[in-house]
Design a protein around this motif. Structure first.
Motif, short mmCIF file in Angstrom:
data_model
loop_
_atom_site.label_atom_id
_atom_site.label_comp_id
_atom_site.label_asym_id
_atom_site.label_seq_id
_atom_site.Cartn_x
_atom_site.Cartn_y
_atom_site.Cartn_z
N SER A 183 0.29 9.26 12.09
CA SER A 183 -0.49 10.51 12.17
C SER A 183 -0.20 11.40 10.97
O SER A 183 0.89 11.38 10.41
CB SER A 183 -0.14 11.28 13.44
N LEU A 184 -1.21 12.21 10.65
CA LEU A 184 -1.07 13.23 9.63
C LEU A 184 -0.82 14.54 10.36
O LEU A 184 -1.58 14.90 11.27
CB LEU A 184 -2.35 13.32 8.79
N LEU A 234 -7.49 7.27 -10.80
CA LEU A 234 -7.86 7.87 -9.54
C LEU A 234 -7.35 7.06 -8.36
O LEU A 234 -7.49 5.84 -8.31
CB LEU A 234 -9.38 8.02 -9.45
N ARG A 235 -6.78 7.77 -7.39
CA ARG A 235 -6.34 7.13 -6.15
C ARG A 235 -6.30 8.18 -5.06
O ARG A 235 -6.22 9.37 -5.32
CB ARG A 235 -4.98 6.45 -6.32
N GLY A 236 -6.42 7.72 -3.84
CA GLY A 236 -6.41 8.67 -2.75
C GLY A 236 -6.62 8.02 -1.40
O GLY A 236 -6.82 6.81 -1.29
N VAL A 237 -6.58 8.86 -0.39
CA VAL A 237 -6.75 8.44 1.00
C VAL A 237 -7.60 9.49 1.70
O VAL A 237 -7.38 10.69 1.54
CB VAL A 237 -5.38 8.32 1.72
N GLU A 238 -8.59 9.02 2.46
CA GLU A 238 -9.37 9.89 3.33
C GLU A 238 -9.08 9.47 4.77
O GLU A 238 -9.11 8.28 5.09
CB GLU A 238 -10.87 9.76 3.07
N LEU A 239 -8.79 10.45 5.62
CA LEU A 239 -8.51 10.21 7.03
C LEU A 239 -9.49 11.04 7.85
O LEU A 239 -9.69 12.22 7.57
CB LEU A 239 -7.08 10.63 7.37
N LEU A 250 -1.14 20.91 13.85
CA LEU A 250 -2.29 20.07 14.15
C LEU A 250 -1.90 18.63 13.84
O LEU A 250 -1.24 18.37 12.84
CB LEU A 250 -3.48 20.44 13.25
N ARG A 251 -2.32 17.72 14.69
CA ARG A 251 -2.07 16.29 14.45
C ARG A 251 -3.41 15.58 14.33
O ARG A 251 -4.29 15.74 15.16
CB ARG A 251 -1.27 15.68 15.59
N LEU A 252 -3.52 14.79 13.28
CA LEU A 252 -4.68 13.91 13.10
C LEU A 252 -4.19 12.49 13.21
O LEU A 252 -3.47 12.00 12.34
CB LEU A 252 -5.34 14.14 11.74
N SER A 253 -4.52 11.83 14.32
CA SER A 253 -4.28 10.39 14.47
C SER A 253 -5.62 9.75 14.11
O SER A 253 -6.53 9.71 14.93
CB SER A 253 -3.87 10.05 15.90
N PRO A 254 -5.75 9.31 12.85
CA PRO A 254 -7.07 8.98 12.32
C PRO A 254 -7.78 7.83 13.03
O PRO A 254 -7.16 6.84 13.41
CB PRO A 254 -6.79 8.62 10.86
#
Length: 156
Positions: free
Chosen positions: A52-53, A86-91, A137-141
């Motif tokens: 999770s984020l 370029l690098r990254g993550v989208e959740l 806040l928790r984001l469990s993607p």
């Protein structure tokens, strides 16, 4: 966990690369939606626990009120200047409110790891400082997409 990424497999990060990347990066951009459908994007500090984020947000923010109305959220963590860097993550998924709001430090075992990680990453301490203005806040993607364009650049 999240739905598997279908496009861009050649440049997507492995789970280990993603976890390392998210542990190293300091700022994310959080997108929420208002009741009239207008988007809002703001920068925020975060920690990733491998599943999770965790976002430590001011509870009087537009982000917080929009998530109370509509928990859908998208978060991007990215870096790089030149195309080949370029690098990254989208959740993407729905935000969960965890612990008291505002957070004043009441016992909450669910927050122990997030607060330990956050304190070490941003405060340089072992324990979290609570200011009575923020909450978790928790984001469990439901969906995770990653890219690392360094993988598409041929070695010299």
């Amino acid at each position: 966990m999240a739905v598997s990424q279908r496009r861009g497999r050649r440049i997507m990060m492995t789970d280990a690369e993603r976890d390392t990347y998210l542990a190293q990066q300091r700022t994310c951009r959080v997108a929420t939606v208002s009741s009239d459908g207008s988007p809002h994007v703001g920068a925020l500090w975060f920690v990733w626990d491998g599943t999770s984020l965790w976002l430590y947000s001011i509870i009087r923010s537009l982000r917080w009120s929009q998530l109370r109305h509509d928990p859908r959220i998208a978060v991007v963590v990215d870096d790089g200047v030149e195309y080949g860097e370029l690098r990254g993550v989208e959740l993407r998924g729905e935000a969960d409110f965890v612990g008291e709001a505002p957070r004043i430090g009441e016992e909450c075992p669910e927050l122990a790891d997030a607060e330990r990680l956050f304190a070490a990453k941003y405060l340089g301490t072992e324990t979290m400082v609570h200011d009575g203005r923020h909450a978790w806040l928790r984001l469990s993607p439901e969906k995770v997409t990653s890219w690392d364009f360094r993988k598409s650049v041929a070695p010299a």
